[in-house]
Design a protein around this motif. Structure first.
Motif, PDB file in Angstrom:
ATOM      1  N   ASP A  32      42.280  33.902  30.802  1.00 49.08           N
ATOM      2  CA  ASP A  32      42.332  34.211  29.371  1.00 49.08           C
ATOM      3  C   ASP A  32      43.003  35.554  29.110  1.00 49.08           C
ATOM      4  OD1 ASP A  32      41.053  31.859  28.853  1.00 49.08           O
ATOM      5  OD2 ASP A  32      39.043  32.751  28.899  1.00 49.08           O
ATOM      6  N   SER A  33      43.031  36.428  30.121  1.00 48.70           N
ATOM      7  CA  SER A  33      43.606  37.752  29.927  1.00 48.70           C
ATOM      8  C   SER A  33      45.103  37.735  30.219  1.00 48.70           C
ATOM      9  CB  SER A  33      42.901  38.751  30.858  1.00 48.70           C
ATOM     10  OG  SER A  33      43.789  39.795  31.198  1.00 48.70           O
ATOM     11  N   PRO A  34      45.934  38.041  29.197  1.00 43.96           N
ATOM     12  CA  PRO A  34      47.386  38.041  29.422  1.00 43.96           C
ATOM     13  C   PRO A  34      47.804  39.035  30.515  1.00 43.96           C
ATOM     14  CG  PRO A  34      46.893  38.205  27.072  1.00 43.96           C
ATOM     15  CD  PRO A  34      45.594  38.332  27.794  1.00 43.96           C
ATOM     16  N   TYR A  35      47.164  40.222  30.524  1.00 49.10           N
ATOM     17  CA  TYR A  35      47.526  41.224  31.529  1.00 49.10           C
ATOM     18  C   TYR A  35      47.291  40.690  32.939  1.00 49.10           C
ATOM     19  CZ  TYR A  35      47.639  45.512  34.249  1.00 49.10           C
ATOM     20  OH  TYR A  35      47.935  46.448  35.208  1.00 49.10           O
ATOM     21  N   GLU A  36      46.121  40.055  33.139  1.00 49.59           N
ATOM     22  CA  GLU A  36      45.805  39.500  34.464  1.00 49.59           C
ATOM     23  C   GLU A  36      46.723  38.331  34.815  1.00 49.59           C
ATOM     24  OE1 GLU A  36      41.094  40.744  34.540  1.00 49.59           O
ATOM     25  OE2 GLU A  36      41.637  38.656  34.140  1.00 49.59           O
ATOM     26  N   PHE A  37      47.047  37.524  33.814  1.00 54.22           N
ATOM     27  CA  PHE A  37      47.993  36.426  34.051  1.00 54.22           C
ATOM     28  C   PHE A  37      49.331  36.984  34.538  1.00 54.22           C
ATOM     29  CE2 PHE A  37      51.364  33.708  31.893  1.00 54.22           C
ATOM     30  CZ  PHE A  37      51.502  32.856  32.980  1.00 54.22           C
ATOM     31  N   GLY A  38      49.779  38.075  33.923  1.00 52.07           N
ATOM     32  CA  GLY A  38      51.037  38.714  34.338  1.00 52.07           C
ATOM     33  C   GLY A  38      50.979  39.180  35.783  1.00 52.07           C
ATOM     34  N   GLN A  39      49.848  39.785  36.146  1.00 59.47           N
ATOM     35  CA  GLN A  39      49.676  40.252  37.528  1.00 59.47           C
ATOM     36  C   GLN A  39      49.706  39.086  38.519  1.00 59.47           C
ATOM     37  OE1 GLN A  39      45.874  42.443  37.167  1.00 59.47           O
ATOM     38  NE2 GLN A  39      47.053  44.182  37.905  1.00 59.47           N
ATOM     39  N   LYS A 147      38.805  27.178  32.679  1.00 61.38           N
ATOM     40  CA  LYS A 147      39.333  26.443  31.522  1.00 61.38           C
ATOM     41  C   LYS A 147      38.257  25.648  30.816  1.00 61.38           C
ATOM     42  CE  LYS A 147      44.236  26.093  32.494  1.00 61.38           C
ATOM     43  NZ  LYS A 147      44.981  25.631  33.658  1.00 61.38           N
ATOM     44  N   ALA A 148      37.275  25.141  31.593  1.00 63.05           N
ATOM     45  CA  ALA A 148      36.181  24.359  31.011  1.00 63.05           C
ATOM     46  C   ALA A 148      35.091  25.262  30.428  1.00 63.05           C
ATOM     47  CB  ALA A 148      35.591  23.438  32.082  1.00 63.05           C
ATOM     48  N   GLY A 149      35.285  26.588  30.558  1.00 63.25           N
ATOM     49  CA  GLY A 149      34.309  27.538  30.019  1.00 63.25           C
ATOM     50  C   GLY A 149      33.022  27.610  30.834  1.00 63.25           C
ATOM     51  N   LEU A 150      33.071  27.212  32.104  1.00 60.41           N
ATOM     52  CA  LEU A 150      31.862  27.158  32.924  1.00 60.41           C
ATOM     53  C   LEU A 150      31.722  28.329  33.898  1.00 60.41           C
ATOM     54  CD1 LEU A 150      31.852  23.340  33.783  1.00 60.41           C
ATOM     55  CD2 LEU A 150      30.261  24.551  32.283  1.00 60.41           C
ATOM     56  N   ALA A 151      32.833  29.025  34.158  1.00 61.85           N
ATOM     57  CA  ALA A 151      32.776  30.090  35.164  1.00 61.85           C
ATOM     58  C   ALA A 151      32.132  31.342  34.593  1.00 61.85           C
ATOM     59  CB  ALA A 151      34.179  30.390  35.667  1.00 61.85           C
ATOM     60  N   ASP A 152      31.216  31.945  35.357  1.00 63.08           N
ATOM     61  CA  ASP A 152      30.604  33.200  34.913  1.00 63.08           C
ATOM     62  C   ASP A 152      31.558  34.350  35.228  1.00 63.08           C
ATOM     63  OD1 ASP A 152      30.192  34.021  37.678  1.00 63.08           O
ATOM     64  OD2 ASP A 152      28.649  32.468  37.698  1.00 63.08           O
ATOM     65  N   GLU A 153      31.164  35.543  34.758  1.00 61.83           N
ATOM     66  CA  GLU A 153      31.998  36.730  34.891  1.00 61.83           C
ATOM     67  C   GLU A 153      32.316  37.039  36.367  1.00 61.83           C
ATOM     68  OE1 GLU A 153      33.484  38.350  32.563  1.00 61.83           O
ATOM     69  OE2 GLU A 153      34.232  39.972  33.859  1.00 61.83           O
ATOM     70  N   LYS A 154      31.296  36.911  37.223  1.00 64.38           N
ATOM     71  CA  LYS A 154      31.468  37.284  38.640  1.00 64.38           C
ATOM     72  C   LYS A 154      32.469  36.353  39.347  1.00 64.38           C
ATOM     73  CE  LYS A 154      28.786  37.883  42.878  1.00 64.38           C
ATOM     74  NZ  LYS A 154      29.005  36.571  43.546  1.00 64.38           N
ATOM     75  N   SER A 155      32.338  35.051  39.106  1.00 61.04           N
ATOM     76  CA  SER A 155      33.265  34.097  39.732  1.00 61.04           C
ATOM     77  C   SER A 155      34.679  34.300  39.215  1.00 61.04           C
ATOM     78  CB  SER A 155      32.866  32.654  39.422  1.00 61.04           C
ATOM     79  OG  SER A 155      31.502  32.469  39.544  1.00 61.04           O
ATOM     80  N   THR A 156      34.795  34.557  37.898  1.00 66.89           N
ATOM     81  CA  THR A 156      36.112  34.767  37.302  1.00 66.89           C
ATOM     82  C   THR A 156      36.776  36.002  37.923  1.00 66.89           C
ATOM     83  OG1 THR A 156      35.228  33.859  35.260  1.00 66.89           O
ATOM     84  CG2 THR A 156      37.349  34.939  35.102  1.00 66.89           C
ATOM     85  N   ARG A 157      35.992  37.065  38.106  1.00 63.95           N
ATOM     86  CA  ARG A 157      36.497  38.296  38.734  1.00 63.95           C
ATOM     87  C   ARG A 157      37.049  38.004  40.126  1.00 63.95           C
ATOM     88  NH1 ARG A 157      38.802  41.071  36.758  1.00 63.95           N
ATOM     89  NH2 ARG A 157      38.406  39.981  34.870  1.00 63.95           N
ATOM     90  N   GLU A 158      36.229  37.271  40.903  1.00 63.81           N
ATOM     91  CA  GLU A 158      36.621  36.989  42.297  1.00 63.81           C
ATOM     92  C   GLU A 158      37.933  36.183  42.326  1.00 63.81           C
ATOM     93  OE1 GLU A 158      33.491  35.218  44.640  1.00 63.81           O
ATOM     94  OE2 GLU A 158      34.700  35.317  46.469  1.00 63.81           O
ATOM     95  N   MET A 159      38.055  35.235  41.386  1.00 62.20           N
ATOM     96  CA  MET A 159      39.270  34.425  41.316  1.00 62.20           C
ATOM     97  C   MET A 159      40.480  35.304  40.971  1.00 62.20           C
ATOM     98  SD  MET A 159      40.335  31.468  38.580  1.00 62.20           S
ATOM     99  CE  MET A 159      40.719  32.661  37.301  1.00 62.20           C
ATOM    100  N   VAL A 160      40.312  36.154  39.951  1.00 65.68           N
ATOM    101  CA  VAL A 160      41.429  36.995  39.502  1.00 65.68           C
ATOM    102  C   VAL A 160      41.835  37.977  40.606  1.00 65.68           C
ATOM    103  CG1 VAL A 160      42.101  38.804  37.856  1.00 65.68           C
ATOM    104  CG2 VAL A 160      40.919  36.741  37.048  1.00 65.68           C
ATOM    105  N   GLU A 161      40.828  38.579  41.268  1.00 66.99           N
ATOM    106  CA  GLU A 161      41.135  39.533  42.348  1.00 66.99           C
ATOM    107  C   GLU A 161      41.887  38.855  43.488  1.00 66.99           C
ATOM    108  OE1 GLU A 161      37.498  41.570  43.391  1.00 66.99           O
ATOM    109  OE2 GLU A 161      37.446  42.437  41.369  1.00 66.99           O
ATOM    110  N   THR A 162      41.458  37.631  43.828  1.00 63.26           N
ATOM    111  CA  THR A 162      42.110  36.905  44.921  1.00 63.26           C
ATOM    112  C   THR A 162      43.556  36.601  44.564  1.00 63.26           C
ATOM    113  OG1 THR A 162      39.998  35.891  45.500  1.00 63.26           O
ATOM    114  CG2 THR A 162      41.967  34.822  46.363  1.00 63.26           C
ATOM    115  N   MET A 163      43.781  36.081  43.351  1.00 61.95           N
ATOM    116  CA  MET A 163      45.126  35.652  42.975  1.00 61.95           C
ATOM    117  C   MET A 163      46.057  36.817  42.687  1.00 61.95           C
ATOM    118  SD  MET A 163      44.741  32.124  40.807  1.00 61.95           S
ATOM    119  CE  MET A 163      43.810  32.729  39.429  1.00 61.95           C
ATOM    120  N   SER A 164      45.524  37.939  42.211  1.00 62.62           N
ATOM    121  CA  SER A 164      46.424  39.045  41.850  1.00 62.62           C
ATOM    122  C   SER A 164      46.691  39.968  43.031  1.00 62.62           C
ATOM    123  CB  SER A 164      45.880  39.825  40.648  1.00 62.62           C
ATOM    124  OG  SER A 164      44.618  40.342  40.936  1.00 62.62           O
TER     125      SER A 164
END
Ligand code: CO
Ligand code: CO
Length: 306
Positions: A32-39, A147-164
């Motif tokens: 959802d974060s454009p900045y993170e998507f860019g990274q 996308k389904a709105g099911l991921a909590d903050e911690k899981s979302t963080r881990e995903m973003v950190e891994t991909m970026s």
């Protein structure tokens, strides 16, 4: 270098000491974060240069943007995320192109440098090699849960950190070892990219599912049915070259085929080197593990998942 083994990027020799690596990739938003998507999109595009053993030199933005539906700030934040990753990679943004499009997409065209005799390819894995993976898998499943709105903050963080995370850090460590084959994990999933390596190398690769690092909540979301369609497509596409131990946990198997965005590197090297390499990577905070080995019992290239 030709196209026959679907390698990560094109390599073009300029002279005896310099070859260009050229690659491009672009994505639709995964957070959802454009900045993170860019990274993430930039880290994903830069990765193919690292997978070829090179260093990124220049990058150009590729932008498809629905300017009538989305706020201009979304684009500028995305581009800022991209620039920050390009800078982190030590490369220079030199231009780009944007068009109006119904669906937002962003990525980079990247040019890198490598010595014409030292670039790495996804074939050439040798009998007895150990295979290292440098990032956990599960980002496709996590992105589906987000996308389904099911991921909590911690899981979302881990995903973003891994991909970026740039594959730069793993690549800088690997250059001190003799690597017989290298690629990065993206849309075909870990198993799909291992099968490519097996085919290119004309070897049998054995994947130890229990050894594969996985993003902590990915199994949970997979159990809830958050496995993207791409994972099943990958499984079906690879089926002719893959044999699976029937006792393997079904969810774990789905994870092996989960399409990754900006996944880790797969490195094939001597087992003794692999354990030293893993130790150095772990010291630097890289979640690398030995996840498989190369065997010589066929000549067409197969993957055995156990
Ligand atoms: Co690649
Ligand atoms: Co690519």
């Amino acid at each position: 270098m030709g196209f026959e083994t679907s390698d990560d990027a094109g390599v073009f020799k300029i002279n005896d000491s310099v070859a260009l690596i050229q690659t491009l990739d672009f994505l639709t938003p995964v957070t959802d974060s454009p900045y993170e998507f860019g990274q993430i999109a930039a880290a994903n595009s830069l990765s193919d240069v690292y997978a070829m053993g090179g260093k990124p030199l220049t990058a150009m933005n590729i932008v498809c943007f629905p300017s009538e539906d989305l706020d201009e700030n979304i684009l500028s934040e995305t581009l800022q995320g991209g620039i920050d990753k390009i800078n982190e990679a030590g490369a220079t943004l030199v231009g780009g192109h944007s068009v109006d499009d119904k669906e937002f997409k962003y990525g980079l065209s990247v040019t890198g440098l490598v010595h014409p005799e030292k670039f790495l390819v996804n074939k050439g894995a040798e009998k007895g090699d150990a295979l290292i993976l440098t990032k956990p898998v599960g980002t496709g499943i996590l992105a589906t849960a987000v996308k389904a709105g099911l991921a909590d903050e911690k899981s979302t963080r881990e995903m973003v950190e891994t991909m970026s995370m740039l594959n730069r850090y793993a690549a800088e460590i690997m250059v001190d070892f003799r690597i017989s084959a290298c690629t990065d994990v993206t849309g075909f999933g870990l198993a799909g990219h291992l099968l490519e390596m097996a085919k290119g190398s004309k070897k049998n690769i054995v994947l130890f599912t229990e050894k594969v690092p996985v993003i902590s909540s990915a199994k949970e979301f997979a159990l809830m049915g958050m496995v993207p369609a791409g994972a099943y497509k990958n499984k079906k596409f690879c089926a002719p070259g893959v044999s699976v131990n029937p006792e393997i946990d079904k969810i774990l198997l789905d994870l092996m085929f989960d399409p990754q965005t900006s996944g880790g590197l797969i490195l094939s090297m001597r087992p003794g080197d692999a354990s030293s390499c893993i130790d150095i990577m772990k010291d630097k905070g890289i979640r690398a593990e030995i996840i498989g080995e190369v065997r010589d019992n066929d000549h067409c290239g197969t993957l055995t998942i156990i």
